[in-house]
Design an enzyme around this catalytic site. Structure first.
Site, PDB file in Angstrom:
ATOM      1  N   GLU A   1      -9.459  -1.462   5.697  1.00 34.17           N
ATOM      2  CA  GLU A   1      -8.505  -1.370   4.578  1.00 34.17           C
ATOM      3  C   GLU A   1      -8.572  -0.005   3.920  1.00 34.17           C
ATOM      4  O   GLU A   1      -9.663   0.514   3.667  1.00 34.17           O
ATOM      5  CB  GLU A   1      -8.846  -2.471   3.567  1.00 34.17           C
ATOM      6  N   HIS A   2      -7.396   0.536   3.663  1.00 38.39           N
ATOM      7  CA  HIS A   2      -7.264   1.880   3.090  1.00 38.39           C
ATOM      8  C   HIS A   2      -7.901   2.936   3.999  1.00 38.39           C
ATOM      9  O   HIS A   2      -8.464   3.916   3.529  1.00 38.39           O
ATOM     10  CB  HIS A   2      -7.847   1.934   1.668  1.00 38.39           C
TER      11      HIS A   2
ATOM     12  N   TYR B   1      -2.070   2.955  -5.776  1.00 40.39           N
ATOM     13  CA  TYR B   1      -2.162   3.277  -4.345  1.00 40.39           C
ATOM     14  C   TYR B   1      -2.088   4.791  -4.159  1.00 40.39           C
ATOM     15  O   TYR B   1      -2.914   5.390  -3.478  1.00 40.39           O
ATOM     16  CB  TYR B   1      -1.024   2.579  -3.602  1.00 40.39           C
TER      17      TYR B   1
ATOM     18  N   ASP C   1       1.131  -1.276   8.625  1.00 40.51           N
ATOM     19  CA  ASP C   1       1.986  -2.461   8.528  1.00 40.51           C
ATOM     20  C   ASP C   1       3.096  -2.431   9.579  1.00 40.51           C
ATOM     21  O   ASP C   1       3.323  -3.400  10.302  1.00 40.51           O
ATOM     22  CB  ASP C   1       2.619  -2.556   7.129  1.00 40.51           C
TER      23      ASP C   1
ATOM     24  N   GLY D   1       5.843 -10.381  -2.321  1.00 45.96           N
ATOM     25  CA  GLY D   1       4.852  -9.713  -3.166  1.00 45.96           C
ATOM     26  C   GLY D   1       3.429 -10.191  -2.932  1.00 45.96           C
ATOM     27  O   GLY D   1       2.574 -10.033  -3.780  1.00 45.96           O
TER      28      GLY D   1
END
Ligand code: GLA
Length: 390
Positions: free
Chosen positions: A34-35, A225, A175, A125
């Protein structure tokens, strides 16, 4: 989704004449990594069997008519191929518009419009990439309708460009790649710097993949973000004064420990630490899975959450509560997934314990946070595609 119902809705709205074609793009869940995507590291996402369905019929003129079953109050959103600039009044229809713009910028010849009805089964969302899903379904529609020569990876890249330049969200490639390239019962081990990838089989025989939605609205996501992105860029610039690297993903944790003193700001140092350790964790997690060590894989998922909580600081009380409750309830692994600041956790749970697990975690979460969470037992599905006549 019942495809007959989608086609029926389409003909109710746009009339009966002409063949209607149908398409699907999944949502995604990231298992670990993640990230790391915008830091040139690795990710390990998979496509889901929930996603965005679309029914489409080409038009002879240059009009485009968009309708979503999820947003009936917005009615038909209409534009033409000559008026594709971003318009806030077009709301969600800016996603498909952006994809068409980017396809044309990449050389697509699009001479006539289409009518389309979308139906999304991804909770909105929730951080399961409903926006990348509508982008990819539209990209595949464009490819098939106009017989464009783009590969699935090119469709993912142009969808990311739509998100970055047209919608204005500075996301990485994870994504769109996962949604474009997803494969049933597999996760994708992707090097986000080179786009080299490999499929890893995920056999959920005696395991279940449970996604739990905090049901917290993800306010501030974009600004936070972007803040994390620039903190990582700062860290990289400082490390580059000593090392020949192009991204944080080039560094091992050992190299980082050796050179971290060049980053004086403690917060920025922790951001870099997360990106570098998370990348190493992701590579290790895939090895564990290949060795059949699911317990080891789960432990790394848990460590990923802790690092996102303490070093990257993108979790928050809701996600941390859900993760802790899942660990206490015996999940093999549990962590937040996606950008964070709300959204969902992903949990690996023994199949025979799933009902008890969901019951326990939901009721305790509701007790602590006063919000009812939503739980989905999901399946890993294929990437974006046409489904007409399937
Ligand atoms: C969002 C972005 C992705 C990725 C994740 C965090 O989902 O769209 O590109 O950066 O956050 O891993």
């Amino acid at each position: 989704m019942n495809i007959e119902l989608l086609i029926f809705t389409f003909t109710e709205i746009f009339g009966k004449t002409g063949k209607v074609r149908t398409f699907f793009a999944p949502g995604r869940v990231n298992l670990i990594g993640e990230h790391t995507d915008y830091n040139g590291g690795h990710v390990f996402p998979c496509a889901l069997s929930i996603g965005t369905f679309a029914a489409v019929r080409p038009r002879e003129d240059r009009k485009l008519k968009f309708y979503s079953i999820n947003f009936p109050n917005q009615g038909i959103i209409e534009t033409t191929l000559d008026e594709l600039q971003y318009d806030v009044r077009d709301d969600w229809a800016n996603y498909p518009k952006g994809v068409l713009v980017k396809a044309m910028e990449d050389g697509a010849s699009i001479t006539h419009g289409f009518d389309v009805v979308y139906y999304g089964t991804i909770p909105n969302g929730a951080g399961l990439s409903s926006s990348a899903s509508i982008e990819l379904v539209t990209a595949v529609i464009a490819k098939e309708l106009y017989q464009l020569s783009f590969s699935q990876i090119e469709l993912a890249l142009l969808s990311q460009k739509a998100e970055n330049d047209y919608i204005g969200v500075n996301c990485g490639i994870m994504d769109q790649f996962a949604i474009g390239m997803g494969k049933k019962e597999h996760a994708i081990f992707l090097n986000c710097q080179t786009l080299e990838y490999a499929y890893s089989p995920i056999h959920l025989r005696n395991l279940a993949l449970v996604i739990i939605n905090t049901n917290k609205r993800r306010g501030l996501t974009d600004s936070k973000y972007n803040e994390r992105r620039s903190e990582c860029e700062n860290a990289l610039a400082l490390l580059q004064t000593r090392l020949e690297i192009t991204s944080l993903g080039d560094l091992t944790p050992e190299q980082f420990e050796q050179h971290k003193d060049v980053i004086e700001n403690e917060t920025v140092r922790r951001r870099a630490k997360h990106a570098i350790y998370e990348n190493a964790r992701t590579i290790k997690a895939v090895e564990k899975l290949e060795q059949g060590d699911i317990i080891g894989f789960g432990k790394l998922m848990n460590e990923s959450h802790i690092s996102l909580r303490d070093d990257y600081e993108v979790t928050g009380i809701e996600l941390d509560t859900l993760a802790q409750l899942a660990w206490d309830a015996g999940a093999i692994g549990a962590r937040m997934t996606g950008a964070g600041f709300g959204g969902c956790t992903v949990n690996l749970v023994e199949l025979e314990k799933v009902s008890e697990f969901i019951e326990k975690v939901s009721s305790q979460y509701e007790e602590k946070i006063s919000v009812k969470p939503e739980c989905y037992v999901v399946e890993i599905g294929d990437g974006a595609r046409e489904i007409t006549n399937q």
